[in-house]
Structure formats: structure tokens, C-alpha cells
Design a protein around this motif. Sequence first.
Motif, PDB file in Angstrom:
ATOM      1  N   ARG A   1      -4.402  62.630  50.735  1.00  0.00           N
ATOM      2  CA  ARG A   1      -3.184  62.082  50.140  1.00  0.00           C
ATOM      3  C   ARG A   1      -3.129  60.553  50.251  1.00  0.00           C
ATOM      4  O   ARG A   1      -2.499  59.886  49.428  1.00  0.00           O
ATOM      5  CB  ARG A   1      -1.946  62.676  50.829  1.00  0.00           C
TER       6      ARG A   1
ATOM      7  N   VAL B   1      -4.148  57.072  47.562  1.00  0.00           N
ATOM      8  CA  VAL B   1      -3.361  56.145  46.743  1.00  0.00           C
ATOM      9  C   VAL B   1      -3.111  54.820  47.459  1.00  0.00           C
ATOM     10  O   VAL B   1      -2.719  53.835  46.837  1.00  0.00           O
ATOM     11  CB  VAL B   1      -2.005  56.767  46.336  1.00  0.00           C
TER      12      VAL B   1
ATOM     13  N   TYR C   1       1.070  69.967  40.856  1.00  0.00           N
ATOM     14  CA  TYR C   1      -0.173  69.226  40.621  1.00  0.00           C
ATOM     15  C   TYR C   1      -1.097  69.995  39.671  1.00  0.00           C
ATOM     16  O   TYR C   1      -1.639  69.437  38.712  1.00  0.00           O
ATOM     17  CB  TYR C   1      -0.906  68.992  41.943  1.00  0.00           C
TER      18      TYR C   1
ATOM     19  N   GLN D   1       8.578  64.204  46.759  1.00  0.00           N
ATOM     20  CA  GLN D   1       7.316  63.479  46.942  1.00  0.00           C
ATOM     21  C   GLN D   1       7.094  62.588  45.724  1.00  0.00           C
ATOM     22  O   GLN D   1       6.787  63.075  44.640  1.00  0.00           O
ATOM     23  CB  GLN D   1       6.151  64.447  47.117  1.00  0.00           C
TER      24      GLN D   1
ATOM     25  N   ILE E   1       4.759  60.561  44.774  1.00  0.00           N
ATOM     26  CA  ILE E   1       3.452  60.562  44.120  1.00  0.00           C
ATOM     27  C   ILE E   1       3.321  61.750  43.173  1.00  0.00           C
ATOM     28  O   ILE E   1       2.750  61.637  42.080  1.00  0.00           O
ATOM     29  CB  ILE E   1       2.312  60.584  45.170  1.00  0.00           C
TER      30      ILE E   1
ATOM     31  N   GLN F   1       2.875  61.655  38.933  1.00  0.00           N
ATOM     32  CA  GLN F   1       1.850  62.385  38.170  1.00  0.00           C
ATOM     33  C   GLN F   1       2.467  63.040  36.937  1.00  0.00           C
ATOM     34  O   GLN F   1       1.910  62.983  35.835  1.00  0.00           O
ATOM     35  CB  GLN F   1       1.208  63.451  39.063  1.00  0.00           C
TER      36      GLN F   1
ATOM     37  N   GLN G   1       8.766  55.844  35.646  1.00  0.00           N
ATOM     38  CA  GLN G   1       7.620  55.671  36.552  1.00  0.00           C
ATOM     39  C   GLN G   1       7.771  54.387  37.347  1.00  0.00           C
ATOM     40  O   GLN G   1       7.495  54.362  38.562  1.00  0.00           O
ATOM     41  CB  GLN G   1       6.321  55.580  35.742  1.00  0.00           C
TER      42      GLN G   1
ATOM     43  N   ALA H   1       7.870  54.159  41.294  1.00  0.00           N
ATOM     44  CA  ALA H   1       6.776  53.426  41.927  1.00  0.00           C
ATOM     45  C   ALA H   1       7.265  52.251  42.769  1.00  0.00           C
ATOM     46  O   ALA H   1       6.641  51.870  43.757  1.00  0.00           O
ATOM     47  CB  ALA H   1       5.786  52.926  40.871  1.00  0.00           C
TER      48      ALA H   1
ATOM     49  N   CYS I   1       7.385  53.050  46.340  1.00  0.00           N
ATOM     50  CA  CYS I   1       6.181  53.617  46.963  1.00  0.00           C
ATOM     51  C   CYS I   1       5.224  52.524  47.389  1.00  0.00           C
ATOM     52  O   CYS I   1       4.838  51.684  46.571  1.00  0.00           O
ATOM     53  CB  CYS I   1       5.442  54.536  45.981  1.00  0.00           C
TER      54      CYS I   1
ATOM     55  N   THR J   1       1.473  51.505  45.345  1.00  0.00           N
ATOM     56  CA  THR J   1       1.320  52.007  43.986  1.00  0.00           C
ATOM     57  C   THR J   1       1.442  50.877  42.963  1.00  0.00           C
ATOM     58  O   THR J   1       1.489  51.149  41.780  1.00  0.00           O
ATOM     59  CB  THR J   1       2.391  53.064  43.652  1.00  0.00           C
TER      60      THR J   1
END
Length: 244
Positions: free
Chosen positions: A97, A100, A170, A203, A205, A209, A234, A238, A241, A244
Motif C-alpha cells: 500500500r 503511492v 479495487y 480509504q 487511495i 482509483q 480527485q 488528493a 493525501c 499523491t
Amino acid sequence: GTQPAHDRHDGFHEHTDKEPGIKYLLDQQSGDWKQDQAYNIMSTALRNNEKIDLVYGHNDPMAYGARTAQRLARSVEVARASGDDAVLLRALEVVVRSLVVTFDLPAAIAAMQEGLALATRTGDMAALARFEVWAAMAACQSGDLERASALARSAYDRGLGAGDDTAVVYAATLLMRMPASRRGSGELPSLEMLLERAGRLGQAIVTLQVLEALSERDLAAGDVASALRWIDRQLVVAAGCEGT
């Protein structure tokens, strides 16, 4: 180097060079102010030195990269020593994980392969589904779409059975980005439904996705306005995060 680099180097050595007992383990290494380069330098240093007491970075991203390398190496080391397969699985998952942040693809792939074998041996279906997803992503990156689609479909079905939303979102997102002929049998939820599921996971991330897949879908369909709205979301996600 830049003037700030010279100033920070000189200021550090002005004090540390006066202190007895300090041993410099590395020659000066340039991380070019970048987190991923500092991570790589630290990873090498950890392999070559049994004990490191202090790392000095010229900026926060480089210090964070070095700290991340140390924490990942230590977590796997402690997990192995514990003899607990469940703990080791979690540590290997953290390495994957963290890609990234670390951009350390060889380490992530090695952890993924070990985790896949360990989850298979221990019968942990939820963990196996997640490691299958990452194996599918690796296969997709290498251009092996047949293996990628088979792994993603297995991960999706296994994740549903084990109640693991991370694997489900995912895997389904990856399958939705493939040609329909490679998605296998059985219906998949829409990307909008997957986005709701990802939101419940909390989460970022995973959410990113799905948002990326939504923007790609609408852009391919010629709906630029809708694609831009997904891209805007996005950016919002982001922004919160690291790396990212």
C-alpha cells in the motif's frame, strides 16, 4: 547545489563536527529535495548498516521519505520475528500500500508475491483477495491482460465471499477498465456504486482509483464536462493525501 542546500549542510556540520563519537555512515548523498529519492537512499543505507541513530534531511519530504523507509523495514522485520503469520501479512500489505508514497516497485512486488503465497497457505481469504488485486495490477502494468483479468475476477469473487470491500472495489474497478470480453461472467456494479462503497471504506487511495476510472469513462464517451467534475473531485481527495 543550491544556496539553501549549502547553508543547511554547513549549519549542520558546524555543530556536529565538534561532537566526539559521531560516526558518519554515508558520504553526503543528494536526494534532490525529493521524497522518493530519499526513500531509496535510506533503503540502501538500512541494508548496509545494522544500526542508524540519526538521519538529517534538508527538507520535510526527504526526511519523510527516509522515515518511511525505516518504518517499513522495521515493521516487516518485527513481523517476521513474531512468528505470527497474520502479523506478517499485515506488514507485507503495508509495504504494498505504501507504493503511492515510496514508489519502490521492486519492494512492493516482492511483498505482494510473498503475501500472495502466505495468504494462500494460511487460508486467509480476505487477505488473499487483496493480494490477488495487487498481483492483477502488476500483471496489467506488465501488459499481461489475460493474467490480470483472471486475478482481478478471482479477487472480486473472493472479496465478495469474504466481505472484503477493499478487494471488491479495487478488483471491480480494474475489471471495468478492461474490455468487456475480459471481465468474466457475472455482473459488476457500476462505477458510481463502487464510488459509494469506496466512500464507506474511508480509504482515500481507493476512492481516487474509482474517480480516475469515472473520469476516463466519461472522457472516452465525449462528456468532457462530467469528466472534469470527476477530476475536480480527485483533486479535492488528493489534497488530503500525503504523497499523491
